[in-house]
Design a protein around this motif. Structure first.
Motif, mmCIF file in Angstrom:
data_model
loop_
_atom_site.group_PDB
_atom_site.id
_atom_site.type_symbol
_atom_site.label_atom_id
_atom_site.label_comp_id
_atom_site.label_asym_id
_atom_site.label_seq_id
_atom_site.Cartn_x
_atom_site.Cartn_y
_atom_site.Cartn_z
ATOM 1 N N TRP A 65 -9.465 19.071 7.654
ATOM 2 C CA TRP A 65 -8.810 20.435 7.693
ATOM 3 C C TRP A 65 -8.191 21.109 6.101
ATOM 4 O O TRP A 65 -8.694 21.991 5.458
ATOM 5 C CB TRP A 65 -6.853 19.742 8.332
ATOM 6 N N ALA B 296 -11.585 22.665 5.836
ATOM 7 C CA ALA B 296 -11.810 24.002 6.170
ATOM 8 C C ALA B 296 -10.901 24.648 5.489
ATOM 9 O O ALA B 296 -11.710 26.655 5.315
ATOM 10 C CB ALA B 296 -11.133 23.373 7.935
ATOM 11 N N GLU B 297 -9.836 24.226 5.094
ATOM 12 C CA GLU B 297 -9.459 25.056 4.299
ATOM 13 C C GLU B 297 -10.206 26.157 3.038
ATOM 14 O O GLU B 297 -9.959 26.587 3.034
ATOM 15 C CB GLU B 297 -7.412 24.654 3.506
ATOM 16 N N ARG C 291 -2.451 29.568 10.772
ATOM 17 C CA ARG C 291 -4.179 29.054 10.145
ATOM 18 C C ARG C 291 -4.983 28.236 11.404
ATOM 19 O O ARG C 291 -4.621 27.148 11.928
ATOM 20 C CB ARG C 291 -3.500 27.837 8.972
ATOM 21 N N ALA D 4 -7.510 26.475 10.696
ATOM 22 C CA ALA D 4 -7.781 24.793 10.777
ATOM 23 C C ALA D 4 -6.469 23.989 11.196
ATOM 24 O O ALA D 4 -7.731 23.222 10.951
ATOM 25 C CB ALA D 4 -8.362 24.862 8.568
ATOM 26 N N GLN E 146 -7.581 23.663 14.279
ATOM 27 C CA GLN E 146 -8.765 22.865 14.963
ATOM 28 C C GLN E 146 -8.583 21.256 14.445
ATOM 29 O O GLN E 146 -8.679 20.565 15.161
ATOM 30 C CB GLN E 146 -9.914 22.963 13.278
ATOM 31 N N HIS E 147 -7.955 20.333 13.511
ATOM 32 C CA HIS E 147 -7.814 20.077 13.089
ATOM 33 C C HIS E 147 -6.022 18.847 12.975
ATOM 34 O O HIS E 147 -6.606 18.083 13.108
ATOM 35 C CB HIS E 147 -8.642 19.679 11.586
#
Length: 199
Positions: free
Chosen positions: A18, A21-22, A187, A189, A192-193
């Protein structure tokens, strides 16, 4: 290129994914590696390899990545704002993790070694108590864990929150936590995570 070792279902690996990704950090991800035990004396994930050096401990890795890529929004450089973020990160790794471990192992993992009903109830009660503390902090800030800005504290605690809400147990209704989750949902990310169906 950064290499991340460890399966993506691990809560601690997901912190690192994460964070990457951020920030927008390119990486290669190896789900299984015989190198983990050699690189980390605890033989636990995640482990990263960057610029030829290995690093372990998920919260430390997140701090490193923010610092390495100049993301002072995620981890401030000034002493007190940084300490406020790190305080909540350390609380997650020590107080909160220790509270949920027994209940999670029993109720989600089905561990035979975690079958004592009183211990499960105690763990769940402590977990709820600490999540109520986090709810109070979020009610005070009205936004993110450490104030108006999203930081690494939101990443590591977001994953703990996701585990809490995915565990089949009685939980109090905590409105500030729910509002925070709705902000996190904006968000990509996190979706996704974090909020990806894995406790």
């Amino acid at each position: 290129m950064l290499t991340i070792l460890g399966k993506s279902t691990s809560i601690n690996v997901r912190k690192v994914l994460w964070t990457c990704a951020e920030i927008g950090v390119p990486y290669q991800h190896e789900l299984h590696s015989s190198e983990i035990a050699r690189l980390n004396p605890n033989a636990m994930v995640p482990v990263i390899i960057d610029d030829g050096q290995a690093l372990w401990e998920s919260n430390t890795i997140c701090r490193y990545l923010a610092g390495q890529h100049g993301r002072s929004d995620l981890l401030p450089t000034e002493a007190m704002p940084r300490a406020q973020v790190e305080k909540w990160m350390d609380w997650q790794a020590t107080e909160l993790n220790n509270a949920w471990r027994y209940a999670f192992m029993a109720l989600v993992r089905g561990s035979a070694a975690h079958a004592d009903a009183a211990a499960i109830a105690h763990s769940a009660g402590e977990w709820n108590r600490l999540m109520t503390m986090l709810d109070a902090q979020l009610a005070t800030t009205g936004a993110w864990v450490c104030g108006d800005s999203f930081t690494l504290a939101d990443i590591v605690l977001g994953l703990s929150f996701n585990r809490w809400r995915c565990t089949p147990m009685t939980r109090p209704a905590l409105t500030a936590l729910q509002a925070w989750a709705e902000r996190l949902d904006q968000r990509p990310a996190w979706r996704q995570h974090g909020a990806n169906g894995i406790p």
